[in-house]
Write a protein that holds these residues in place. Structure first.
Motif, PDB file in Angstrom:
ATOM      1  N   THR A  41      -6.288  50.454   3.447  1.00  0.00           N
ATOM      2  CA  THR A  41      -6.951  49.357   4.162  1.00  0.00           C
ATOM      3  C   THR A  41      -7.890  49.915   5.211  1.00  0.00           C
ATOM      4  O   THR A  41      -9.026  49.471   5.370  1.00  0.00           O
ATOM      5  CB  THR A  41      -5.896  48.447   4.828  1.00  0.00           C
ATOM      6  OG1 THR A  41      -5.017  47.957   3.826  1.00  0.00           O
ATOM      7  CG2 THR A  41      -6.581  47.270   5.525  1.00  0.00           C
ATOM      8  N   HIS A  49     -18.145  47.484   2.919  1.00  0.00           N
ATOM      9  CA  HIS A  49     -18.363  46.086   3.293  1.00  0.00           C
ATOM     10  C   HIS A  49     -19.793  45.658   2.935  1.00  0.00           C
ATOM     11  O   HIS A  49     -20.017  44.546   2.447  1.00  0.00           O
ATOM     12  CB  HIS A  49     -18.128  45.893   4.792  1.00  0.00           C
ATOM     13  CG  HIS A  49     -16.692  45.985   5.201  1.00  0.00           C
ATOM     14  ND1 HIS A  49     -15.714  45.158   4.682  1.00  0.00           N
ATOM     15  CD2 HIS A  49     -16.059  46.793   6.100  1.00  0.00           C
ATOM     16  CE1 HIS A  49     -14.541  45.455   5.239  1.00  0.00           C
ATOM     17  NE2 HIS A  49     -14.731  46.443   6.091  1.00  0.00           N
ATOM     18  N   CYS A 124     -19.345  45.279  14.547  1.00  0.00           N
ATOM     19  CA  CYS A 124     -19.531  44.428  13.370  1.00  0.00           C
ATOM     20  C   CYS A 124     -19.434  45.318  12.143  1.00  0.00           C
ATOM     21  O   CYS A 124     -19.404  46.548  12.246  1.00  0.00           O
ATOM     22  CB  CYS A 124     -20.870  43.689  13.417  1.00  0.00           C
ATOM     23  SG  CYS A 124     -22.321  44.769  13.586  1.00  0.00           S
ATOM     24  N   ASP A 125     -19.370  44.688  10.970  1.00  0.00           N
ATOM     25  CA  ASP A 125     -19.223  45.436   9.721  1.00  0.00           C
ATOM     26  C   ASP A 125     -20.529  45.592   8.960  1.00  0.00           C
ATOM     27  O   ASP A 125     -20.829  46.654   8.429  1.00  0.00           O
ATOM     28  CB  ASP A 125     -18.186  44.755   8.830  1.00  0.00           C
ATOM     29  CG  ASP A 125     -16.779  44.828   9.413  1.00  0.00           C
ATOM     30  OD1 ASP A 125     -16.393  45.916   9.874  1.00  0.00           O
ATOM     31  OD2 ASP A 125     -16.084  43.793   9.416  1.00  0.00           O
ATOM     32  N   ASN A 170     -18.916  40.069  10.423  1.00  0.00           N
ATOM     33  CA  ASN A 170     -17.602  40.680  10.569  1.00  0.00           C
ATOM     34  C   ASN A 170     -16.675  40.169   9.479  1.00  0.00           C
ATOM     35  O   ASN A 170     -16.829  39.039   8.991  1.00  0.00           O
ATOM     36  CB  ASN A 170     -16.997  40.353  11.936  1.00  0.00           C
ATOM     37  CG  ASN A 170     -17.588  41.216  13.039  1.00  0.00           C
ATOM     38  OD1 ASN A 170     -17.480  42.441  13.018  1.00  0.00           O
ATOM     39  ND2 ASN A 170     -18.234  40.583  14.004  1.00  0.00           N
ATOM     40  N   SER A 171     -15.703  40.972   9.101  1.00  0.00           N
ATOM     41  CA  SER A 171     -14.693  40.525   8.146  1.00  0.00           C
ATOM     42  C   SER A 171     -13.916  39.362   8.745  1.00  0.00           C
ATOM     43  O   SER A 171     -13.592  39.368   9.937  1.00  0.00           O
ATOM     44  CB  SER A 171     -13.729  41.672   7.819  1.00  0.00           C
ATOM     45  OG  SER A 171     -14.418  42.774   7.308  1.00  0.00           O
ATOM     46  N   CYS A 172     -13.616  38.370   7.917  1.00  0.00           N
ATOM     47  CA  CYS A 172     -12.875  37.202   8.396  1.00  0.00           C
ATOM     48  C   CYS A 172     -11.387  37.531   8.539  1.00  0.00           C
ATOM     49  O   CYS A 172     -10.851  38.382   7.827  1.00  0.00           O
ATOM     50  CB  CYS A 172     -13.050  36.024   7.435  1.00  0.00           C
ATOM     51  SG  CYS A 172     -14.749  35.423   7.345  1.00  0.00           S
ATOM     52  N   ASP A 173     -10.747  36.848   9.457  1.00  0.00           N
ATOM     53  CA  ASP A 173      -9.310  37.017   9.650  1.00  0.00           C
ATOM     54  C   ASP A 173      -8.559  36.506   8.422  1.00  0.00           C
ATOM     55  O   ASP A 173      -9.039  35.627   7.699  1.00  0.00           O
ATOM     56  CB  ASP A 173      -8.844  36.254  10.890  1.00  0.00           C
ATOM     57  CG  ASP A 173      -9.451  36.813  12.172  1.00  0.00           C
ATOM     58  OD1 ASP A 173      -9.757  38.022  12.189  1.00  0.00           O
ATOM     59  OD2 ASP A 173      -9.621  36.039  13.139  1.00  0.00           O
ATOM     60  N   ARG A 174      -7.381  37.047   8.212  1.00  0.00           N
ATOM     61  CA  ARG A 174      -6.551  36.600   7.090  1.00  0.00           C
ATOM     62  C   ARG A 174      -6.233  35.119   7.220  1.00  0.00           C
ATOM     63  O   ARG A 174      -6.022  34.611   8.307  1.00  0.00           O
ATOM     64  CB  ARG A 174      -5.249  37.395   7.056  1.00  0.00           C
ATOM     65  CG  ARG A 174      -5.420  38.835   6.593  1.00  0.00           C
ATOM     66  CD  ARG A 174      -4.082  39.509   6.414  1.00  0.00           C
ATOM     67  NE  ARG A 174      -4.210  40.875   5.918  1.00  0.00           N
ATOM     68  CZ  ARG A 174      -3.189  41.653   5.624  1.00  0.00           C
ATOM     69  NH1 ARG A 174      -1.945  41.203   5.789  1.00  0.00           N
ATOM     70  NH2 ARG A 174      -3.377  42.881   5.178  1.00  0.00           N
ATOM     71  N   LYS A 176      -8.312  32.705   6.387  1.00  0.00           N
ATOM     72  CA  LYS A 176      -9.543  31.918   6.374  1.00  0.00           C
ATOM     73  C   LYS A 176     -10.156  31.937   4.981  1.00  0.00           C
ATOM     74  O   LYS A 176      -9.883  32.828   4.165  1.00  0.00           O
ATOM     75  CB  LYS A 176     -10.534  32.476   7.402  1.00  0.00           C
ATOM     76  CG  LYS A 176     -10.027  32.436   8.830  1.00  0.00           C
ATOM     77  CD  LYS A 176     -11.103  32.839   9.826  1.00  0.00           C
ATOM     78  CE  LYS A 176     -12.169  31.788   9.972  1.00  0.00           C
ATOM     79  NZ  LYS A 176     -13.118  32.105  11.071  1.00  0.00           N
ATOM     80  N   TYR A 180     -16.628  37.119   5.021  1.00  0.00           N
ATOM     81  CA  TYR A 180     -17.428  37.584   6.148  1.00  0.00           C
ATOM     82  C   TYR A 180     -18.107  36.399   6.814  1.00  0.00           C
ATOM     83  O   TYR A 180     -18.449  35.418   6.157  1.00  0.00           O
ATOM     84  CB  TYR A 180     -18.512  38.581   5.685  1.00  0.00           C
ATOM     85  CG  TYR A 180     -17.967  39.806   4.998  1.00  0.00           C
ATOM     86  CD1 TYR A 180     -17.617  40.942   5.725  1.00  0.00           C
ATOM     87  CD2 TYR A 180     -17.794  39.832   3.616  1.00  0.00           C
ATOM     88  CE1 TYR A 180     -17.100  42.061   5.091  1.00  0.00           C
ATOM     89  CE2 TYR A 180     -17.282  40.947   2.973  1.00  0.00           C
ATOM     90  CZ  TYR A 180     -16.937  42.069   3.725  1.00  0.00           C
ATOM     91  OH  TYR A 180     -16.426  43.164   3.094  1.00  0.00           O
TER      92      TYR A 180
END
Length: 270
Positions: A41, A49, A124-125, A170-174, A176, A180
């Motif tokens: 991970t 990304h 940010c990603d 940014n990657s979204c939180d788990r 959601k 991104y």
């Protein structure tokens, strides 16, 4: 007779040690697996990304469902994007156009998008920047053409025009729906269309390859002067029915009703 002096059974002791050893091995496997997953991970780089974002932006998408739900505020727009070039630093350049679904051969909006990993100093990603095209007429229906009939990658890079916007994702939180999400800075970027002073953009990439894009223009007093007020345009991947309708639409004459000004829609913004 038949027993040791201590009264213990060697076979029983051996079985007990085997069970204990098996338990230790299982524990190590579980812990090792968890550490491996954690390491995998963590090993997802910003460049990984950026590749996911590029793939998600690519393809044919429509706002058909949204236009059916709320025809007063949204139109059925076709968005088509495909890879056009790659920069020396590995950044991918996509060609993107938007058109009314009835007239896909007449895009009202044409852009070059540059997708690359965020700089290390930013939290940010992925960085997505949009640019005007120096000779947009030469790029109409770029993605619909055979590759040997498109401008060459070096020509594409040479035709990258004025910088318009930059969105940091940014990657979204788990938990959601999105993969991104991000936006321009609150002050946006200069924009003078329809009395605007600046414009902002919000972008979300969902797990089902859906794209939500919300472009808005504001005047000096921060009053919105163009773009939808209710929320972003929801571009969903093309279905077999939408593709069939789109192909038949190529033979439909351009309707004057489509040419009229559209209040509150992003699609008039050049």
């Amino acid at each position: 007779m038949g027993t040791t002096e201590s009264g213990s059974d060697p076979e029983s002791s051996s079985n007990g040690w085997s069970r204990a050893r098996g338990l230790v091995i299982k524990t190590l496997v579980l812990v090792g697996g968890a550490l491996l997953i954690k390491r995998l991970t963590k090993s997802t780089t910003r460049r990984d990304h950026a590749r996911v974002v590029s793939r998600s932006l690519t393809g044919e998408k429509f706002t058909r469902e949204q236009a059916s739900r709320d025809p007063d505020n949204y139109f059925n727009i076709r968005m088509l994007s495909c890879p056009a070039a790659e920069m020396v630093d590995g950044s991918e350049v996509l060609y993107l156009e938007q058109a009314f679904w009835r007239t896909p051969q007449k895009p009202f909006r044409q852009r070059l998008y540059m997708v690359k990993p965020c700089p290390k100093e930013l939290k940010c990603d992925v960085e997505v920047s949009s640019y005007a095209i120096r000779d947009a007429e030469e790029y109409k229906n770029f993605c619909d053409r055979p590759k040997d009939q498109r401008p060459l990658p070096e020509e594409v890079i040479g035709d990258i025009g004025e910088h318009l916007t930059t969105i940091h994702l940014n990657s979204c939180d788990r938990g959601k729906r999105c993969l991104y999400e991000g936006s321009t800075s609150p002050d946006g970027f200069p924009n003078s269309w329809n009395g605007a002073s600046y414009s902002t953009s919000d972008l979300a990439i969902l797990k089902n390859n859906e794209i939500h894009l919300w472009d808005r223009g504001f005047d000096e007093n921060r009053n919105q002067v163009w773009g939808p007020k209710q929320g972003p345009y929801e571009f969903k991947p093309a279905t077999s029915s939408s593709v069939s309708e789109n192909l038949s639409a190529l033979n439909i004459l351009y309707q004057s009703s489509i040419d009229k000004p559209i209040q509150g829609s992003l699609i008039l913004q050049d």
